[in-house]
Design a protein around this motif. Structure first.
Motif, mmCIF file in Angstrom:
data_model
loop_
_atom_site.group_PDB
_atom_site.id
_atom_site.type_symbol
_atom_site.label_atom_id
_atom_site.label_comp_id
_atom_site.label_asym_id
_atom_site.label_seq_id
_atom_site.Cartn_x
_atom_site.Cartn_y
_atom_site.Cartn_z
ATOM 1 N N TYR A 189 -8.029 55.920 -0.875
ATOM 2 C CA TYR A 189 -8.892 55.260 0.331
ATOM 3 C C TYR A 189 -8.666 55.982 1.623
ATOM 4 N N PRO A 190 -10.021 56.700 1.599
ATOM 5 C CA PRO A 190 -10.163 57.574 2.593
ATOM 6 C C PRO A 190 -10.254 56.984 4.081
ATOM 7 N N ASP A 191 -10.329 55.666 3.947
ATOM 8 C CA ASP A 191 -10.238 55.075 5.624
ATOM 9 C C ASP A 191 -9.057 54.589 5.784
ATOM 10 N N ALA A 192 -7.864 54.862 4.981
ATOM 11 C CA ALA A 192 -6.599 54.521 5.330
ATOM 12 C C ALA A 192 -6.097 55.057 6.786
ATOM 13 N N ARG A 193 -5.454 54.490 7.405
ATOM 14 C CA ARG A 193 -5.051 55.204 8.678
ATOM 15 C C ARG A 193 -3.634 54.795 8.790
ATOM 16 N N ARG A 194 -2.731 55.541 9.542
ATOM 17 C CA ARG A 194 -1.374 55.603 9.675
ATOM 18 C C ARG A 194 -1.127 54.993 11.176
ATOM 19 N N GLU A 195 -0.113 54.091 11.247
ATOM 20 C CA GLU A 195 0.473 53.762 12.630
ATOM 21 C C GLU A 195 -0.683 52.993 13.464
ATOM 22 N N VAL A 196 -1.330 52.171 12.980
ATOM 23 C CA VAL A 196 -2.426 51.380 13.666
ATOM 24 C C VAL A 196 -2.092 50.517 14.325
ATOM 25 N N SER A 197 -2.467 50.453 15.896
ATOM 26 C CA SER A 197 -1.970 49.362 16.862
ATOM 27 C C SER A 197 -2.955 48.368 16.611
ATOM 28 N N ASP A 198 -2.580 47.225 16.807
ATOM 29 C CA ASP A 198 -3.617 46.173 16.806
ATOM 30 C C ASP A 198 -2.989 44.863 18.073
ATOM 31 N N ASP A 199 -3.777 44.255 18.555
ATOM 32 C CA ASP A 199 -3.367 43.076 19.424
ATOM 33 C C ASP A 199 -3.062 41.816 18.617
ATOM 34 N N SER A 200 -2.031 41.485 18.429
ATOM 35 C CA SER A 200 -1.536 40.229 17.771
ATOM 36 C C SER A 200 -1.530 38.880 18.188
ATOM 37 N N GLY A 201 -2.191 38.957 19.756
ATOM 38 C CA GLY A 201 -2.351 37.881 20.324
ATOM 39 C C GLY A 201 -0.987 37.529 21.308
ATOM 40 N N VAL A 202 0.124 37.867 20.972
ATOM 41 C CA VAL A 202 1.228 37.965 21.855
ATOM 42 C C VAL A 202 1.788 39.380 22.297
ATOM 43 N N GLY A 203 1.075 40.448 21.922
ATOM 44 C CA GLY A 203 1.294 41.493 22.222
ATOM 45 C C GLY A 203 0.957 42.911 21.137
ATOM 46 N N THR A 204 1.132 43.851 21.315
ATOM 47 C CA THR A 204 0.635 44.771 20.463
ATOM 48 C C THR A 204 1.696 45.094 19.284
ATOM 49 N N VAL A 205 1.058 45.208 17.933
ATOM 50 C CA VAL A 205 1.798 45.282 16.853
ATOM 51 C C VAL A 205 1.303 46.715 16.037
ATOM 52 N N ARG A 206 2.200 47.399 15.304
ATOM 53 C CA ARG A 206 1.774 48.602 14.802
ATOM 54 C C ARG A 206 2.182 48.414 13.304
ATOM 55 N N SER A 207 1.185 48.767 12.583
ATOM 56 C CA SER A 207 1.262 48.522 11.221
ATOM 57 C C SER A 207 1.454 50.095 10.697
ATOM 58 N N ASP A 208 2.272 50.213 9.661
ATOM 59 C CA ASP A 208 2.730 51.550 9.009
ATOM 60 C C ASP A 208 1.146 52.312 8.631
ATOM 61 N N ILE A 209 0.620 51.461 7.650
ATOM 62 C CA ILE A 209 -0.638 51.763 6.798
ATOM 63 C C ILE A 209 -1.400 50.708 6.993
ATOM 64 N N LYS A 210 -2.735 51.203 7.426
ATOM 65 C CA LYS A 210 -3.755 50.197 7.262
ATOM 66 C C LYS A 210 -4.900 50.560 6.496
ATOM 67 N N ILE A 211 -5.458 49.890 5.401
ATOM 68 C CA ILE A 211 -6.502 50.232 4.686
ATOM 69 C C ILE A 211 -7.784 49.469 5.119
ATOM 70 N N LEU A 212 -8.582 49.976 6.150
ATOM 71 C CA LEU A 212 -9.734 49.127 6.726
ATOM 72 C C LEU A 212 -10.439 48.472 5.695
ATOM 73 N N SER A 213 -11.203 49.046 4.582
ATOM 74 C CA SER A 213 -12.108 48.600 3.727
ATOM 75 C C SER A 213 -11.394 47.338 2.951
ATOM 76 N N LEU A 214 -10.160 47.519 2.719
ATOM 77 C CA LEU A 214 -9.498 46.588 2.056
ATOM 78 C C LEU A 214 -9.029 45.344 2.665
ATOM 79 N N ASN A 215 -9.050 45.274 4.101
ATOM 80 C CA ASN A 215 -8.310 44.353 4.870
ATOM 81 C C ASN A 215 -7.002 44.130 4.671
ATOM 82 N N THR A 216 -6.313 45.304 4.474
ATOM 83 C CA THR A 216 -4.709 45.441 3.827
ATOM 84 C C THR A 216 -3.992 46.302 4.549
#
Length: 102
Positions: free
Chosen positions: A33-60
């Motif tokens: 999955y070439p669009d996989a990213r490490r340590e992606v920070s997103d706004d959770s609505g109550v603060g920032t949350v960082r996911s270990d690996i995010k695969i954008l095309s799979l919404n995973t």
């Protein structure tokens, strides 16, 4: 051509912490999955949350947990529950390993 990752070399790999586990997972996932990213920070609505690996095309999101042999299931479940409510993704996978030699 001869493979450089021999059984003997693989035995030398050690997972000492969660970052080691993340790096190994990412090394396996990125070519698939070439669009996989490490340590992606997103706004959770109550603060920032960082996911270990995010695969954008799979919404995973993939979260890696590295536990100790003394970690019980209840503690691991509580950690996962604390994480899961913050992620905005169609799919969330939690992968766990225990610190040890491969």
């Amino acid at each position: 051509m001869r493979a450089s990752l021999t059984s003997e070399n693989l035995k030398k790999i050690q997972i000492e912490n969660e970052y080691d586990f993340q790096h190994l997972l990412y090394a396996v996932i990125k070519p698939l999955y070439p669009d996989a990213r490490r340590e992606v920070s997103d706004d959770s609505g109550v603060g920032t949350v960082r996911s270990d690996i995010k695969i954008l095309s799979l919404n995973t999101i993939i979260e890696a947990k590295c536990t100790r042999t003394s970690t019980n299931l209840k503690k691991l479940t509580e950690e996962i529950e604390a994480d899961i409510v913050h992620y905005k993704a169609g799919y969330i996978f939690f992968l766990s390993t225990t610190k040890k030699k491969l």
